[in-house]
Design a protein around this motif. Structure first.
Motif, PDB file in Angstrom:
ATOM      1  N   PRO A   1       0.371  -9.638  -3.908  1.00 32.81           N
ATOM      2  CA  PRO A   1       1.474  -9.299  -2.821  1.00 32.81           C
ATOM      3  C   PRO A   1       1.194  -8.723  -1.721  1.00 32.81           C
ATOM      4  O   PRO A   1       1.835  -8.295  -0.891  1.00 32.81           O
ATOM      5  CB  PRO A   1       2.216  -8.447  -3.919  1.00 32.81           C
ATOM      6  N   VAL A   2      -0.428  -8.577  -1.303  1.00 35.22           N
ATOM      7  CA  VAL A   2      -0.486  -7.714  -0.126  1.00 35.22           C
ATOM      8  C   VAL A   2      -1.045  -8.787   0.871  1.00 35.22           C
ATOM      9  O   VAL A   2      -2.211  -9.572   0.580  1.00 35.22           O
ATOM     10  CB  VAL A   2      -1.694  -6.916  -0.143  1.00 35.22           C
ATOM     11  N   ARG A   3      -0.432  -8.843   2.135  1.00 41.48           N
ATOM     12  CA  ARG A   3      -1.031  -9.591   3.181  1.00 41.48           C
ATOM     13  C   ARG A   3      -1.875  -8.750   4.351  1.00 41.48           C
ATOM     14  O   ARG A   3      -1.132  -7.683   4.713  1.00 41.48           O
ATOM     15  CB  ARG A   3       0.053 -10.346   4.068  1.00 41.48           C
TER      16      ARG A   3
ATOM     17  N   LEU B   1      -1.074  -4.046   7.066  1.00 44.30           N
ATOM     18  CA  LEU B   1      -0.685  -4.577   5.517  1.00 44.30           C
ATOM     19  C   LEU B   1       0.844  -4.996   5.417  1.00 44.30           C
ATOM     20  O   LEU B   1       1.610  -4.175   5.913  1.00 44.30           O
ATOM     21  CB  LEU B   1      -1.083  -3.833   4.475  1.00 44.30           C
ATOM     22  N   LEU B   2       0.946  -6.062   4.840  1.00 45.39           N
ATOM     23  CA  LEU B   2       2.294  -6.381   4.621  1.00 45.39           C
ATOM     24  C   LEU B   2       2.567  -6.310   3.139  1.00 45.39           C
ATOM     25  O   LEU B   2       1.661  -7.178   2.432  1.00 45.39           O
ATOM     26  CB  LEU B   2       2.723  -7.514   5.123  1.00 45.39           C
ATOM     27  N   VAL B   3       3.196  -5.565   2.465  1.00 47.75           N
ATOM     28  CA  VAL B   3       3.232  -5.607   0.955  1.00 47.75           C
ATOM     29  C   VAL B   3       4.631  -5.781   0.327  1.00 47.75           C
ATOM     30  O   VAL B   3       5.734  -5.547   0.651  1.00 47.75           O
ATOM     31  CB  VAL B   3       3.008  -4.062   0.194  1.00 47.75           C
ATOM     32  N   GLU B   4       4.737  -7.254  -0.190  1.00 47.93           N
ATOM     33  CA  GLU B   4       5.827  -8.087  -0.487  1.00 47.93           C
ATOM     34  C   GLU B   4       6.151  -7.682  -2.144  1.00 47.93           C
ATOM     35  O   GLU B   4       5.406  -8.405  -2.870  1.00 47.93           O
ATOM     36  CB  GLU B   4       5.670  -9.022  -0.162  1.00 47.93           C
ATOM     37  N   GLY B   5       7.170  -6.895  -2.690  1.00 43.86           N
ATOM     38  CA  GLY B   5       7.354  -6.651  -3.911  1.00 43.86           C
ATOM     39  C   GLY B   5       8.708  -7.620  -4.106  1.00 43.86           C
ATOM     40  O   GLY B   5       9.266  -8.357  -3.320  1.00 43.86           O
ATOM     41  N   GLU B   6       9.113  -7.530  -5.362  1.00 43.92           N
ATOM     42  CA  GLU B   6      10.431  -8.431  -5.864  1.00 43.92           C
ATOM     43  C   GLU B   6      11.665  -7.688  -5.091  1.00 43.92           C
ATOM     44  O   GLU B   6      12.556  -8.597  -4.994  1.00 43.92           O
ATOM     45  CB  GLU B   6      10.668  -8.395  -7.142  1.00 43.92           C
TER      46      GLU B   6
END
Ligand SMILES: [Zn+2]
Length: 310
Positions: A17-19, A35-40
């Motif tokens: 989930p980490v870009r 970092l871009l951290v994408e959770g639900e």
């Protein structure tokens, strides 16, 4: 958006989930990796740097900004997210409230401070915010299927933090450790600001050495390391720069020298590095070495503000 945008936007690496949004030239200062951290449920951006400006319009909506510390290159993209909370460690939080408070972190003298004040605004888009929120050791952000934990690692600045990001991938726990400006670069640790502390930095290096992760990500140069052995080797070399500076200082002080002469000799930067704030950084970095060498009895103070080894 400028013409370089498609190329810049392409420089990213997805790790679960980490870009990792790679900055220009491998995140070389003044740019950096973000970092871009994408959770639900939530998406965070960590250390939005100058490179984020060219990516505006290519990113998903962001719910929060986290800064590993309050330095110009790590907050240079904060202004792109004016409507969401910004989070910094409580000890670095004053820096985001005003330009004067930000400048106190560096502790520069004139005329360097005025030049740097202008640069903070014109080059790094410094944007004060009086409602930024305090991070503390152990804070956790549950983004939905991915968790970010705050690890306070002072030294580079008082409030410098690393972030441990964890998730489950097909039943396997995964962890990414974001190291911020414990950046493992060949330059070595930077502890040359008013708010830096050499011995805190050494303790923080020891602390991050113990943290196991699948990926280690720095904000500059090194970028992503995916083997623990390489991480440990890099960390070792990085830490060794501190001892190298101290040994070279002792060597130089076989003959008596003042702090002015020590700063002019250069132990942190190379002679050929044209850095306009090199003098105060040399002075502050090396005076911390002097203090502990004096305390250990490896150095003596002489008349005329001079020091000599032994
Ligand atoms: Zn920094």
């Amino acid at each position: 958006m400028n013409e370089a945008a498609p190329e810049v936007a392409a420089q990213q690496v997805c790790l679960g989930p980490v870009r990792v949004l790679m900055g220009a030239e491998g995140g070389r200062y003044p740019d950096g990796n973000s970092l871009l951290v994408e959770g639900e449920r939530e998406t965070l951006v960590v250390d939005p740097g100058l490179g984020l400006i060219a990516r505006v319009g290519t990113l998903p909506p962001v719910d929060r900004v986290l800064n590993s510390h309050c330095h110009e290159d790590h907050i240079a993209g904060n202004h792109l997210f004016p409507d969401v909370p910004w989070h910094l460690h409580a000890l670095d939080l004053p820096g985001i409230t005003s330009l004067d408070a930000m400048l106190a972190i560096y502790g520069l003298d004139e005329p360097i401070e005025t030049a740097f004040r202008e640069l903070l605004v014109s080059r790094f888009h410094y944007t004060p915010r009086d409602d930024a929120r305090a991070l503390h050791e152990g804070d956790e952000f549950d983004l939905g299927g991915v968790t970010l934990r705050v690890i306070h690692t002072p030294g580079h600045t008082r409030g410098h933090c690393c972030f441990a990001i964890s998730w489950i991938d097909g039943g396997t726990p995964r962890r990414l450790l974001y190291l911020g400006d414990i950046d493992l670069a060949s330059f070595g640790p930077y502890y040359g600001d008013a708010w830096s502390n050499l011995e805190d930095f050494e303790r923080s290096i020891e602390r991050v050495r113990e943290i196991e992760a699948d990926w280690y990500v720095t904000s500059h140069h090194i970028g992503i390391l995916d083997e623990r052995a390489r991480y440990l080797e890099r960390l070792e070399r990085y830490q060794a720069k501190i001892g190298d500076r101290e040994r070279r200082l002792l060597e130089f002080l076989r003959e008596p020298h003042t702090l002015d002469e020590i700063a002019a000799h250069r132990f942190v930067y190379r002679k050929e590095d044209s850095v306009f704030f090199a003098e105060p950084v040399e002075r502050r970095s090396m005076s911390q070495h002097i203090d502990r060498l004096l305390a250990a009895g490896d150095l003596r103070a002489l008349d005329g503000d001079r020091y000599i080894a032994g």
